[in-house]
Scaffold this motif. Structure first.
Motif, short mmCIF file in Angstrom:
data_model
loop_
_atom_site.label_atom_id
_atom_site.label_comp_id
_atom_site.label_asym_id
_atom_site.label_seq_id
_atom_site.Cartn_x
_atom_site.Cartn_y
_atom_site.Cartn_z
N ASN A 1 38.56 29.03 51.84
CA ASN A 1 37.32 28.27 52.06
C ASN A 1 36.80 28.46 53.47
OD1 ASN A 1 37.21 27.25 49.49
ND2 ASN A 1 37.73 25.16 50.03
N VAL A 2 37.70 28.34 54.44
CA VAL A 2 37.30 28.50 55.84
C VAL A 2 36.70 29.88 56.08
CG1 VAL A 2 38.17 28.63 58.21
CG2 VAL A 2 38.97 26.81 56.70
N ILE A 3 37.34 30.89 55.52
CA ILE A 3 36.84 32.27 55.71
C ILE A 3 35.48 32.45 55.05
CG2 ILE A 3 37.30 34.70 55.21
CD1 ILE A 3 40.29 34.02 55.28
N ILE A 4 35.33 31.96 53.84
CA ILE A 4 34.10 32.20 53.07
C ILE A 4 32.93 31.39 53.62
CG2 ILE A 4 33.02 31.92 50.79
CD1 ILE A 4 35.77 32.59 49.58
N PHE A 5 33.14 30.14 53.99
CA PHE A 5 32.03 29.32 54.47
C PHE A 5 31.57 29.68 55.87
CE2 PHE A 5 33.40 26.08 51.21
CZ PHE A 5 32.24 26.20 50.46
N THR A 6 32.28 30.57 56.54
CA THR A 6 31.82 31.09 57.82
C THR A 6 31.15 32.45 57.68
OG1 THR A 6 34.06 31.97 58.21
CG2 THR A 6 33.54 29.83 59.18
N ASN B 1 24.60 29.22 57.35
CA ASN B 1 23.35 28.62 57.82
C ASN B 1 22.80 27.56 56.88
OD1 ASN B 1 23.21 30.24 60.16
ND2 ASN B 1 22.33 31.94 58.98
N GLU B 2 23.52 27.26 55.82
CA GLU B 2 23.10 26.22 54.88
C GLU B 2 23.74 24.87 55.24
OE1 GLU B 2 21.02 26.21 52.28
OE2 GLU B 2 20.42 28.27 52.68
N PRO B 3 22.94 23.80 55.30
CA PRO B 3 23.53 22.48 55.62
C PRO B 3 24.60 22.04 54.63
CG PRO B 3 21.25 22.27 54.86
CD PRO B 3 21.50 23.71 55.12
N CYS B 4 24.40 22.34 53.35
CA CYS B 4 25.40 21.98 52.35
C CYS B 4 26.72 22.71 52.60
CB CYS B 4 24.88 22.28 50.94
SG CYS B 4 25.85 21.56 49.61
N SER B 5 26.63 23.97 53.03
CA SER B 5 27.83 24.73 53.36
C SER B 5 28.55 24.14 54.56
CB SER B 5 27.48 26.19 53.65
OG SER B 5 26.98 26.83 52.50
N LEU B 6 27.79 23.59 55.50
CA LEU B 6 28.41 22.96 56.66
C LEU B 6 29.21 21.73 56.25
CD1 LEU B 6 28.81 22.86 59.71
CD2 LEU B 6 26.67 21.56 59.89
N TYR B 7 28.68 20.97 55.30
CA TYR B 7 29.44 19.83 54.78
C TYR B 7 30.71 20.30 54.08
CZ TYR B 7 25.24 16.98 55.57
OH TYR B 7 24.18 16.32 56.14
N LYS C 1 31.20 36.11 44.91
CA LYS C 1 30.80 37.39 45.51
C LYS C 1 31.36 37.54 46.92
CE LYS C 1 26.56 38.17 42.86
NZ LYS C 1 25.09 38.30 42.90
N GLU C 2 31.29 36.45 47.69
CA GLU C 2 31.83 36.52 49.05
C GLU C 2 33.34 36.72 49.02
OE1 GLU C 2 30.19 36.72 51.79
OE2 GLU C 2 28.26 36.52 50.78
N LEU C 3 34.00 36.09 48.06
CA LEU C 3 35.44 36.27 47.92
C LEU C 3 35.78 37.71 47.57
CD1 LEU C 3 38.33 35.13 47.71
CD2 LEU C 3 37.83 34.54 45.32
#
Length: 358
Positions: A37-42, A48-54, A302-304
């Motif tokens: 999760n940490v790798i993908i959400f960065t 740059n998405e606020p929901c992703s920051l949460y 896809k990011e994974l």
């Protein structure tokens, strides 16, 4: 030993087995999934998405839950090594920190639901509230508020004598007896499970209402693929939190309504089994987010896949480079050997020629 004692011992043994087994499952699943999760959400496509920051902030707190709280719970519940029962400072600090850290991820997901509601609004000035700046302010605010709201715990928690599952009188870290102990039961249920779940459902319904009122999803805002995928991921996370914490809330309500009833040892043992089982199930709300996001979000998958492919490509490149380097070294060695053989032949040829002339 009577049959009642046998039953109580079996129940207590079942409690230990359940706590250890479920905790190790959460520890394994959570450690692997949350690191991904940490790798993908960065990644650039999501950070740059606020929901992703949460999601990212929730993941950081969940890592603390899985890597710190769960192992300590395994040691205390499964192997009777609870140091909070013998040190008042650790007792107050541990329960305060653990309650706060476990509660924060649930409220961050509530903020993510609010963000989806804002982004689905038909009014432009409301949609503009969904931004990274707003998300950062909201995260700092909710963390600060939850710390302040839990500040009563270091004050009223103490080490008291209580009976364990086998009827032995042992020291344990609990809230003060009387009103506060009833209050903390309701408080933990409301702050950790009931209120976040209800707010998630409420803002989810409001988001659906916004979409229906708009007649169609607006092309400049919520029709973007990333928004739809984040909404699906959020829905999966909300359902996991609701179903993981629902048994805990139900038990808390049951315990509150039956606190004044007389109970025998067998009933107390069964209630302890229900409480421990409901408590350990709540850790699935902290450990399963990666797998839910993978199932629900195409962009997440896809990011994974990109990360896995890049890792495999780098590994193949390293092997290819090592093989190439090995081949080059082998060729150099072969050249040296051939050169040495040629030199030896010339030397021996000269010696033989000189001997013939002599």
């Amino acid at each position: 030993m009577s049959s009642i004692d046998d039953t109580i011992n079996q129940i207590n043994a079942a409690i230990v087995s359940i706590v250890i087994a479920v905790s190790f499952i959460n520890l394994t699943l959570g450690t692997i999934g949350l690191v991904f999760n940490v790798i993908i959400f960065t990644r650039p496509s999501l950070r740059n998405e606020p929901c992703s920051l949460y999601f990212f902030s929730s993941t950081c707190f969940n890592l603390f839950v899985i890597l710190v709280i769960v192992p300590i719970r395994i040691a205390s519940e499964g192997f009777n090594t609870d140091i909070t029962s013998y040190n008042i400072g650790i007792c107050k600090l541990e329960f305060f920190v653990f309650y706060v850290v476990r509660t924060i991820p649930c409220w961050l997901i509530v903020l993510a639901c609010v963000d989806r509601y804002l982004k689905s609004s038909t009014k432009v000035h409301i949609r503009r509230l969904s931004s990274l700046r707003t998300a950062k302010i909201a995260i700092y605010f909710i963390v600060s508020v939850l710390i302040i709201l839990h500040i009563h715990m270091p004050i009223y928690y103490e080490i008291t004598r209580t009976f364990d599952g086998y009827g032995n009188l042992i020291p344990a870290c609990y809230g003060q007896t009387g009103f506060y102990r009833k209050f903390i039961a309701f408080w933990s249920m409301a702050s950790y499970s009931l209120c976040p779940s209800l707010l998630m459902i409420l803002f989810g319904m409001l988001t659906v209402r916004n979409v229906h009122l708009s007649g169609r999803i607006r092309s400049e805002v919520t029709s973007r693929r990333i928004d739809r995928q984040l909404a699906c991921m959020l829905t999966a996370q909300v359902l996991a939190i609701v179903f993981s914490t629902l048994p805990f809330s139900v038990y808390r309500l049951y315990a509150s309504f039956t606190a004044s009833l007389p109970k025998d040892a067998t009933r107390l043992a069964w209630e302890n089994l229900a409480f421990k089982s409901a408590s350990v199930l709540t850790y699935f709300a902290h450990s399963t987010s990666f797998y839910l996001y993978t199932l629900a979000g195409t962009i997440f998958r896809k990011e994974l896949v990109k990360i896995v492919r890049r890792h495999l490509w780098k590994r193949n490149e390293i092997h290819r480079t090592l093989n190439l380097h090995g081949q080059q070294q082998s060729e150099k060695v072969q050249k040296v050997i051939k050169k040495h053989e040629a030199t030896s032949k010339d030397r021996y040829g000269c010696i033989a020629k000189n001997r013939t002339e002599l």
